[in-house]
Scaffold this motif. Structure first.
Motif, PDB file in Angstrom:
ATOM      1  N   MET A   1       1.025  79.655  68.031  1.00 33.53           N
ATOM      2  CA  MET A   1       1.968  78.637  67.559  1.00 33.53           C
ATOM      3  C   MET A   1       2.638  78.082  69.000  1.00 33.53           C
ATOM      4  O   MET A   1       2.498  76.877  69.191  1.00 33.53           O
ATOM      5  N   PHE A   2       2.773  79.123  69.888  1.00 33.39           N
ATOM      6  CA  PHE A   2       3.411  78.346  71.089  1.00 33.39           C
ATOM      7  C   PHE A   2       2.387  77.792  72.066  1.00 33.39           C
ATOM      8  O   PHE A   2       2.863  77.028  73.034  1.00 33.39           O
ATOM      9  N   ILE A   3       1.060  78.050  71.979  1.00 31.05           N
ATOM     10  CA  ILE A   3       0.283  77.262  72.584  1.00 31.05           C
ATOM     11  C   ILE A   3       0.111  75.905  72.187  1.00 31.05           C
ATOM     12  O   ILE A   3       0.300  74.892  73.078  1.00 31.05           O
ATOM     13  N   GLY A   4       0.301  75.650  71.009  1.00 27.45           N
ATOM     14  CA  GLY A   4       0.672  74.273  70.344  1.00 27.45           C
ATOM     15  C   GLY A   4       1.676  73.688  70.929  1.00 27.45           C
ATOM     16  O   GLY A   4       1.784  72.267  71.275  1.00 27.45           O
ATOM     17  N   TYR A   5       2.893  74.261  70.856  1.00 28.92           N
ATOM     18  CA  TYR A   5       4.128  73.671  71.287  1.00 28.92           C
ATOM     19  C   TYR A   5       4.121  73.311  72.826  1.00 28.92           C
ATOM     20  O   TYR A   5       4.428  72.118  73.232  1.00 28.92           O
ATOM     21  N   ALA A   6       3.571  74.188  73.726  1.00 30.51           N
ATOM     22  CA  ALA A   6       3.409  74.183  75.090  1.00 30.51           C
ATOM     23  C   ALA A   6       2.740  72.818  75.510  1.00 30.51           C
ATOM     24  O   ALA A   6       3.076  71.957  76.126  1.00 30.51           O
ATOM     25  N   SER A   7       1.501  72.860  74.905  1.00 29.14           N
ATOM     26  CA  SER A   7       0.531  71.696  75.064  1.00 29.14           C
ATOM     27  C   SER A   7       1.106  70.362  74.525  1.00 29.14           C
ATOM     28  O   SER A   7       0.461  69.256  75.179  1.00 29.14           O
ATOM     29  N   LEU A   8       1.816  70.314  73.662  1.00 25.51           N
ATOM     30  CA  LEU A   8       2.316  68.952  73.235  1.00 25.51           C
ATOM     31  C   LEU A   8       3.021  68.160  74.373  1.00 25.51           C
ATOM     32  O   LEU A   8       3.285  67.087  74.282  1.00 25.51           O
ATOM     33  N   GLY A   9       3.647  68.927  75.145  1.00 21.42           N
ATOM     34  CA  GLY A   9       4.227  68.239  76.288  1.00 21.42           C
ATOM     35  C   GLY A   9       3.238  67.572  77.218  1.00 21.42           C
ATOM     36  O   GLY A   9       3.758  66.446  77.934  1.00 21.42           O
TER      37      GLY A   9
ATOM     38  N   GLY B   1      -2.396  73.648  63.881  1.00 21.12           N
ATOM     39  CA  GLY B   1      -2.865  73.719  62.757  1.00 21.12           C
ATOM     40  C   GLY B   1      -3.169  75.422  62.340  1.00 21.12           C
ATOM     41  O   GLY B   1      -3.008  75.590  61.261  1.00 21.12           O
ATOM     42  N   THR B   2      -3.819  75.923  63.337  1.00 28.36           N
ATOM     43  CA  THR B   2      -4.249  77.477  63.064  1.00 28.36           C
ATOM     44  C   THR B   2      -2.986  78.206  62.891  1.00 28.36           C
ATOM     45  O   THR B   2      -3.032  79.163  61.915  1.00 28.36           O
ATOM     46  N   ALA B   3      -2.106  78.084  63.553  1.00 24.14           N
ATOM     47  CA  ALA B   3      -0.775  78.843  63.486  1.00 24.14           C
ATOM     48  C   ALA B   3      -0.207  78.542  62.001  1.00 24.14           C
ATOM     49  O   ALA B   3       0.535  79.280  61.439  1.00 24.14           O
ATOM     50  N   ILE B   4      -0.222  77.032  61.648  1.00 21.39           N
ATOM     51  CA  ILE B   4       0.589  76.829  60.344  1.00 21.39           C
ATOM     52  C   ILE B   4      -0.161  77.541  59.230  1.00 21.39           C
ATOM     53  O   ILE B   4       0.291  78.061  58.284  1.00 21.39           O
ATOM     54  N   MET B   5      -1.715  77.528  59.190  1.00 18.96           N
ATOM     55  CA  MET B   5      -2.320  78.160  58.209  1.00 18.96           C
ATOM     56  C   MET B   5      -2.022  79.708  58.343  1.00 18.96           C
ATOM     57  O   MET B   5      -2.020  80.196  57.268  1.00 18.96           O
TER      58      MET B   5
END
Length: 319
Positions: free
Chosen positions: A174-182, A216-220
């Motif tokens: 999840m936090f890979i997704g959050y971090a990369s959105l910056g 998306g992977t984290a949400i699933m």
């Protein structure tokens, strides 16, 4: 406080400030200032990585002098759950977010091309906002009034609902997704700054794909975790905190589709810039919802107040 860890958090903050300022100066004098800007960023990265290693070591070795170790671990936890206590609380999860963020910035410096100086100014500011939270709420602080004779022999332990194998996998993804959105957000602001509204989409698209793939992977995984642990079935998505991570995924997915129209027909420039900014804004909004205590949810952090007003200020600045 555990002095080495606290010093590293302050080092990361100061090195990030130096990197931001020197990157700003490198906009006009790249030959003089870009080298120091990169070196300062590497120093910030090293401080965060080393601080993360130290916190993990203190958790694994049961150093209950630290409030964070005492609050989220105990002597009976197996190693894989003990590792997951790193992100079991507010401070550790923020540190995990920053950990991925600084590591992603290393290849970003190389592949940002002509956008590097402006992109790194914006990206550094997003990281510094998170680091400032850890300076305010130090994960390396001791219990108040602690003496050697008062050191606890055991901790409170990890929440039983979190003692699940998915706890080891879900938050890091999840936090890979959050971090990369910056990163796409930084490209969008740099494009506005430079008044170059077309090339930025091609450079930022791989980062958007990384973000949405991770998110998306984290949400699933989170959905399956809720089904397994709570028996919610298909209704897990009704929880407002779970939806907080779903909203930026929706706007990011919309960007991937509409950016093709811009590249092929030269349309939707304003729409694409707005979508990327909205995606990052929703990430910050989700962070506030999850961590402020404004909503009661099994998925929210039970203790609010870790930089709540700083998160609100961060969100307002982004908007």
């Amino acid at each position: 406080m555990y002095l080495p860890g606290t010093i590293l958090m302050w080092t990361a903050l100061l090195a990030g400030l130096v990197s931001t300022i020197t990157y700003w100066l490198s906009i006009r004098q790249p030959e003089r200032w870009r080298g120091p800007a990169r070196q300062s960023y590497v120093l910030m990265t090293a401080a965060i990585v080393l601080g993360s290693v130290i916190l993990m070591y203190l958790l694994v070795t049961h150093d209950y002098r630290l409030h964070y170790v005492w609050a989220y671990s105990d002597n009976l936890l197996p190693l894989h759950y003990l590792i997951s206590t790193f992100w079991g609380g507010q401070e550790g999860s923020f540190l995990l977010w920053i950990f991925w963020g600084v590591l992603l910035g290393l290849p970003l410096m190389r592949f940002a091309r002509s956008y590097e100086s402006r992109v790194m100014v914006v990206y550094n500011l997003t990281l510094l906002s998170l680091i400032l939270l850890l300076v305010k709420q130090d994960p390396f602080r001791f219990h108040q009034g602690l003496t050697a004779a008062m050191t606890p022999m055991d901790g409170q332990g990890l929440n039983p609902l979190l003692q699940n194998p998915w706890m080891v996998i879900h938050p890091p993804v999840m936090f890979i997704g959050y971090a990369s959105l910056g990163i796409p957000f930084a490209f969008a602001i740099a494009a506005l700054w430079m008044q170059r509204y077309d090339e930025w989409t091609k450079v930022s698209l791989p980062w958007v794909l990384l973000s949405l793939g991770s998110l998306g992977t984290a949400i699933m995984l989170g959905g399956y975790w809720a089904y397994e642990t709570l028996g919610w079935g298909g209704y897990w998505g009704w929880d407002p905190v779970e939806n907080a991570s779903f909203l930026p995924w929706l706007t990011g997915t919309a960007f991937i589709h509409s950016v093709l129209v811009q590249e092929r027909r030269g349309m939707l420039r304003v729409w694409n810039l707005s979508l990327v900014c909205a995606t990052f804004s929703l990430t910050i909004l989700g962070t506030f919802i999850t961590r402020s205590g404004v909503l009661a949810s099994v998925h929210a952090f039970s203790e609010g107040g870790v930089g709540t007003w700083l998160i609100l200020f961060f969100a307002a600045t982004v908007l």
